[in-house]
Design a protein around this motif. Structure first.
Motif, short mmCIF file in Angstrom:
data_model
loop_
_atom_site.label_atom_id
_atom_site.label_comp_id
_atom_site.label_asym_id
_atom_site.label_seq_id
_atom_site.Cartn_x
_atom_site.Cartn_y
_atom_site.Cartn_z
N ASN A 1 53.28 48.77 23.82
CA ASN A 1 52.00 49.47 23.99
C ASN A 1 51.54 50.17 22.72
OD1 ASN A 1 51.79 48.81 26.76
ND2 ASN A 1 53.25 50.46 27.28
N SER A 2 52.19 49.85 21.59
CA SER A 2 51.80 50.48 20.33
C SER A 2 50.49 49.91 19.83
CB SER A 2 52.90 50.27 19.29
OG SER A 2 53.04 48.89 19.00
N SER A 3 49.93 50.52 18.82
CA SER A 3 48.69 50.01 18.24
C SER A 3 48.96 48.72 17.48
CB SER A 3 48.09 51.06 17.28
OG SER A 3 49.01 51.38 16.26
N ASP A 4 47.90 47.98 17.21
CA ASP A 4 48.04 46.70 16.53
C ASP A 4 48.62 46.87 15.13
OD1 ASP A 4 46.99 45.28 18.65
OD2 ASP A 4 44.95 45.26 17.85
N ILE A 5 49.55 46.02 14.77
CA ILE A 5 50.01 45.95 13.39
C ILE A 5 48.92 45.31 12.55
CG2 ILE A 5 51.74 44.94 11.85
CD1 ILE A 5 53.69 45.10 14.22
N PHE A 6 48.32 44.26 13.08
CA PHE A 6 47.11 43.67 12.51
C PHE A 6 46.31 43.06 13.65
CE2 PHE A 6 50.64 40.64 11.73
CZ PHE A 6 50.25 39.59 12.55
N ASN B 1 54.22 49.10 2.13
CA ASN B 1 55.23 49.08 3.18
C ASN B 1 54.58 49.37 4.53
OD1 ASN B 1 57.42 48.57 1.51
ND2 ASN B 1 57.75 50.74 1.07
N GLY B 2 54.92 48.56 5.52
CA GLY B 2 54.37 48.75 6.85
C GLY B 2 53.02 48.10 7.07
N ALA B 3 52.49 47.41 6.07
CA ALA B 3 51.18 46.76 6.21
C ALA B 3 51.23 45.54 7.13
CB ALA B 3 50.64 46.37 4.85
N GLY B 4 52.42 44.99 7.33
CA GLY B 4 52.55 43.85 8.24
C GLY B 4 52.71 42.52 7.53
N LYS B 5 53.05 42.53 6.25
CA LYS B 5 53.17 41.28 5.49
C LYS B 5 54.21 40.34 6.10
CE LYS B 5 54.47 43.19 1.65
NZ LYS B 5 54.62 44.56 2.20
N SER B 6 55.42 40.86 6.26
CA SER B 6 56.49 40.03 6.79
C SER B 6 56.21 39.61 8.22
CB SER B 6 57.84 40.76 6.71
OG SER B 6 58.19 41.02 5.37
N LEU C 1 57.92 32.22 14.06
CA LEU C 1 59.20 32.91 14.17
C LEU C 1 59.09 34.17 15.01
CD1 LEU C 1 60.86 32.63 10.64
CD2 LEU C 1 61.43 31.37 12.72
N LEU C 2 57.88 34.74 15.06
CA LEU C 2 57.58 35.87 15.94
C LEU C 2 56.40 35.49 16.81
CD1 LEU C 2 57.67 39.19 13.84
CD2 LEU C 2 59.15 38.59 15.75
N PRO C 3 56.42 35.86 18.10
CA PRO C 3 55.24 35.61 18.93
C PRO C 3 54.11 36.55 18.53
CG PRO C 3 56.86 36.88 20.15
CD PRO C 3 57.51 36.50 18.85
N HIS C 4 52.89 36.06 18.55
CA HIS C 4 51.76 36.93 18.29
C HIS C 4 51.14 37.36 19.62
CE1 HIS C 4 50.33 32.69 17.97
NE2 HIS C 4 49.31 33.12 18.68
N SER C 5 50.30 38.38 19.57
CA SER C 5 49.78 38.99 20.79
C SER C 5 48.45 38.40 21.23
CB SER C 5 49.62 40.51 20.57
OG SER C 5 50.84 41.08 20.17
N LYS D 1 45.72 45.55 4.59
CA LYS D 1 45.65 47.00 4.60
C LYS D 1 45.05 47.47 5.91
CE LYS D 1 44.38 50.98 1.76
NZ LYS D 1 43.82 51.43 0.47
N ALA D 2 45.70 48.45 6.53
CA ALA D 2 45.21 49.04 7.78
C ALA D 2 44.95 47.99 8.85
CB ALA D 2 43.94 49.86 7.53
N GLY D 3 45.80 46.97 8.90
CA GLY D 3 45.71 45.96 9.95
C GLY D 3 44.69 44.88 9.74
N HIS D 4 44.08 44.85 8.57
CA HIS D 4 43.04 43.85 8.29
C HIS D 4 43.24 43.23 6.91
CE1 HIS D 4 40.80 45.13 11.85
NE2 HIS D 4 41.02 46.39 11.47
N ILE D 5 42.57 42.12 6.68
CA ILE D 5 42.61 41.50 5.37
C ILE D 5 41.62 42.22 4.47
CG2 ILE D 5 42.12 39.40 4.05
CD1 ILE D 5 43.16 37.78 6.42
N LEU D 6 42.14 42.90 3.48
CA LEU D 6 41.29 43.65 2.55
C LEU D 6 40.64 42.72 1.54
CD1 LEU D 6 40.39 46.51 1.61
CD2 LEU D 6 42.37 46.49 0.08
N LEU D 7 41.40 41.74 1.07
CA LEU D 7 40.84 40.75 0.15
C LEU D 7 41.59 39.44 0.30
CD1 LEU D 7 42.80 40.26 -2.57
CD2 LEU D 7 41.99 42.55 -3.11
N ASP D 8 40.89 38.37 -0.01
CA ASP D 8 41.46 37.02 0.00
C ASP D 8 40.73 36.26 -1.10
OD1 ASP D 8 42.28 34.44 0.41
OD2 ASP D 8 41.87 34.41 2.56
#
Length: 278
Positions: free
Chosen positions: A45-50, A69-74, A83-87, A254-261
């Protein structure tokens, strides 16, 4: 000269410019290896990582995934390959499309096409470099032979030697990996990934545990091997210089979104500072 001749005559000598490893077959018309639409990930029930990320990785690209750190890269990296299920959202990898997670057959197919390299080398420290590279063939038919180079088939052993030659370590084939330097051990890990002849390299902070010189050496060799063998490479990094120097393209979270690509040629270190500010 055969690979066995090189191996048997290599003690104490390091070849300066080893030939490229045998190229894998590249299918005609192959373009997007990975495509994700509206991808989100949360735990419980936590907030979205991204959330609502759209990502496409094309065949042959080298892509750096950066963020604090904690941005959700891995986490994103693992979700993109199942390798991980997405929501929420959907992912397509090697034409296998799934929501949440791939089924067992899809997972086997996807993983068979990927070579993994991690920050911690994940090698068997008491085994030789050659045996560790042969481990890359575990999961293939008859894979019990991949537990040790002494019981591996001649073909597998030769493939492992070729992979070690490609990372300039054939002269270390019979040394235990706990006797190698950090940079050499990471090159063994790259050889273990390369021996699978993958379509995709996935590397999570591959140079983070190395000193600057060893880190640059490992990254340069990694990128050169990927290009020489038509392997798409995705790596995570906190190192802005590595992202700019070795990637064709940089995706910043950054902050759960793609800041640049953007293409790395269009960016500077100053442009990337905003990714880590605040």
């Amino acid at each position: 000269m055969s690979i066995m001749d090189i191996y048997e005559n290599s003690a104490g000598r390091e070849r300066i410019a080893p030939g490229p490893y045998l190229k894998r077959h590249q299918d005609v018309g192959e373009t997007a290896l990975i495509s994700a639409q509206n991808l989100s990930k949360r735990y419980g029930n936590s907030s979205d990582i991204f959330s609502n990320l759209n990502v496409q990785i094309s065949s042959g690209e080298t892509v750096a995934l950066i963020g604090s750190n904690g941005a959700g890269k891995s986490t994103l990296l693992k979700c993109l390959i199942g390798l991980l299920p997405h929501s929420a959202g959907s992912v397509s990898v090697f034409d296998e499309t799934f929501t949440s997670a791939p089924n067992a057959a899809q997972a086997r197919k996807i993983r068979s096409e990927i070579g993994f390299v991690f920050q911690k080398h994940c090698l068997v420290s008491r085994a030789t470099a050659l045996t560790n590279v042969v481990h890359g063939l575990l999961g293939r038919q008859g894979s019990w032979r991949g537990w040790h180079q002494m019981i591996a088939t001649t073909s597998w052993r030769n493939q492992a030697l070729e992979a070690l030659d490609s990372v300039n370590l054939i002269h270390k084939a019979n040394e235990r990996v706990d006797q190698l330097s950090g940079g050499q051990a990471q090159r063994v890990a790259i050889a273990r990934a390369l021996v699978r002849k993958p379509k995709l390299f996935i590397a999570d902070e591959p140079a983070a545990s190395l000193d600057p010189k060893s880190g640059h050496d490992v990254m340069q060799r990694f990128v050169d091997l990927a290009k020489a063998n038509n392997i798409t490479l995705m790596f995570t990094s906190h190192n802005m210089q590595h992202a700019l120097q070795y990637a064709d393209r940089i995706i910043a979270l950054k902050a759960g979104h793609i800041l640049l690509d953007q293409k790395s040629d269009d960016l500077t270190a100053q442009d990337l500072k905003v990714v880590f500010d605040g």
